[in-house]
Design an enzyme around this catalytic site. Sequence first.
Site: not given
Lengths: 526, 190
Positions: A78, A107, A143, A170-171, A254, A256, A258, A269, A303-304, A329, A332, A451
């Site tokens: 998932h 293009d 994951w 790909s990315s 991390h 990722e 963002y 925006s 921090h993870h 943040t 924003k 979890r």
Amino acid sequence: MSTVATDDHHDDHQESPYSIKRWVFTTNHKDIGTLYLWFSFIMFLIGGVMALIIRTELFEPGMQFVDPQFFNSMTTMHAIIMVFGVVMPAFTGLANWLIPMMIGATDMALPRMNNWSFWILPFAFAMMMSTLFMDGGGPAGGWTLYPPLILQTGDAFPFVILAIHFMGLSSIMGAINVIATVLNMRAPGMTLMKMPLFVWTWLITAYLLIAVMPVLAGGVTMLLTDKYFLTSFFNAAGGGDPVLFQHIFWFFGHPEVYILILPSFGVISSIIPTFARKPLFGYASMVYATGSIAFLSFIVWAHHMFTVGMPLAGELFFMFATMLIAVPTGVKVFNWVATMWRGAMTFETPMLFALGFIIMFTIGGFSGLMLALAPVDFQYHDTYFVVAHFHYVLVPGSVFAIIAAVYYWLPKWCGNMYNEGLGKLHFWLSTIFVNLTFFPMHFVGLAGMPRRIPDYALQFSDYNMMATVGAFGFGFAQLIFLYVVIQAIRSGNKATSQVWENAEGLEWTLASPAPYHSFTTPPVVK
Amino acid sequence: MISSAKSVVGKLTLVAVFMFGFGYLLVPLYEVFCDITGLRFTQDANEELVAQEIIEDTTRLVTVEFDASLNQSMPWEVKPAVTRMQVHPGRVYTTNYIAKNKTQSAMVGQAVPSITPFVANKHLVKTECFCFENQPIEAGQQVEMPLSFMVNPKLPKDVKVVTLSYTFFDITQSAEINNFDSNESVLAFN
């Protein structure tokens, strides 16, 4: 399909809009954008079904429907599908559709690579999902792929690693394409500081992708060699350290997160000024805030992993650096609020989703600040509080922003308006059910529910039951979205080229639906 | 425009390749980080300390606790001969660990040390340790494994108890493969 007939029209894809070849060989940014968006929606349904399997098992305490191994592979798949198969491709799809139109280009800069970067994805995910049918089942270690647990995966292991390599490839190619387009294809007069914020946020996201996807590729390659070639990167017996993997993973992970949220900031925006009928407040500060968030994302990864055993100085550094992110943040969020201040606001569906984004993303931001406190993280770590936190920033955050973007630009893409009443129904059902699903998770998390466990203590029953009801409601509400989009494409009322009364930007100067090749002559930007 | 797009692609591809390498560079960087912070026991710190002249501090007593555990239900029995010792910093002490291979076949184990509190990593010196090499044990046999250590008098005063814990890993498979490659026979012993 007759090969003769299609060969005759080989050079002009528009002549045969329904042939498979058009979609397989297309190099057009709009076609590829469409492919990305539909791919993302299909994966959203698949990942959603997996979420519903998880929620069904958690409806009541005790083991009901699935065995724990399969439950764990559901949580793992998932997450991988939602991150790499839904949010990232959806944003790449939006980038493909919108960036050339927004900067006045015909293009994307690299159309052939564009085709390739999309068509890798269906193969990568087919490979990933095929692992569910292999000996030993799919990956079930989460994951985050932490060793040594993930090394116990059966035959699926090398396929999972290879699939992740493909997704990364790909990315990275998609990101290179975005940067090359933005740097080289802007219309005369479109300086960097005149670009719409969606283009800015995507440019910065693309740099993040190029910087961190290869690090993940390196990390998973080390896992692969540890398992099959007796290297000892993460094997303590050979002098390695499993904690090292966590550092490598989160050095990728991390930035990722963002990557998953910055393009949403760009979407919001664009939408808020249109429906508040005021220009965006603090454009330059928005650009700098995005840049700061991207920079800070590289120095907060640990921090993870506050609980792995770190020197006090490390805990403090990562705690304060993380809390620093609240500053850009906050800039924003306050800019969006200031944009709406005394504006002549109306509440069409895209605006509703954008407002939902601001409120609920902020809730997720605040629970993030709570998690950033190293001393209390020892209680929150690996509980449902974490699950509540990242689902608040990803579902009513990234996913709402993607849905808002689709409602906002759909009339430009297909030339027809969507059904406003159904759109609003979709918004309200989604918002009610998303909160019903994820808000109770804060409470069970603080009370200590871990979890990634298929069973739980009795005192968590009521909140889990609520969350399951919410999840099913949210899942089925998305079918309204599918219906609204198909109905708009097939039979909606014709849209004007301006579409929204006060929308600003080059894309609204094009006809609706947008012509196949966006700007054949570059527009002049004042 | 086309050529400048090409140069952008070239540069960005280089960045991506560099970052792939950077992922691997994190491995030695992590080692250095652990050395500096004393997060893990490292051999270099050990050798450095052995070379220094150390004066015994008989006025101070430090408790050293010994612990052993097995990784992934390895079918051995491992325990320290004594679970705690009162030691003077600066003097070398010797103790034993006892390991028994409970299976019907020869196995090779590897002990990996871990010391708490972290700060003691730099100050617990092992002059002789079974953890420096592989431990081959024949089927059903029991062996005594010696350990000589010393607490450096530089150990901060507030540290009263140091825990030395060994985790044993089953490395029979990789030891056999290494054995195949080199003349150095890890399995041969008397």
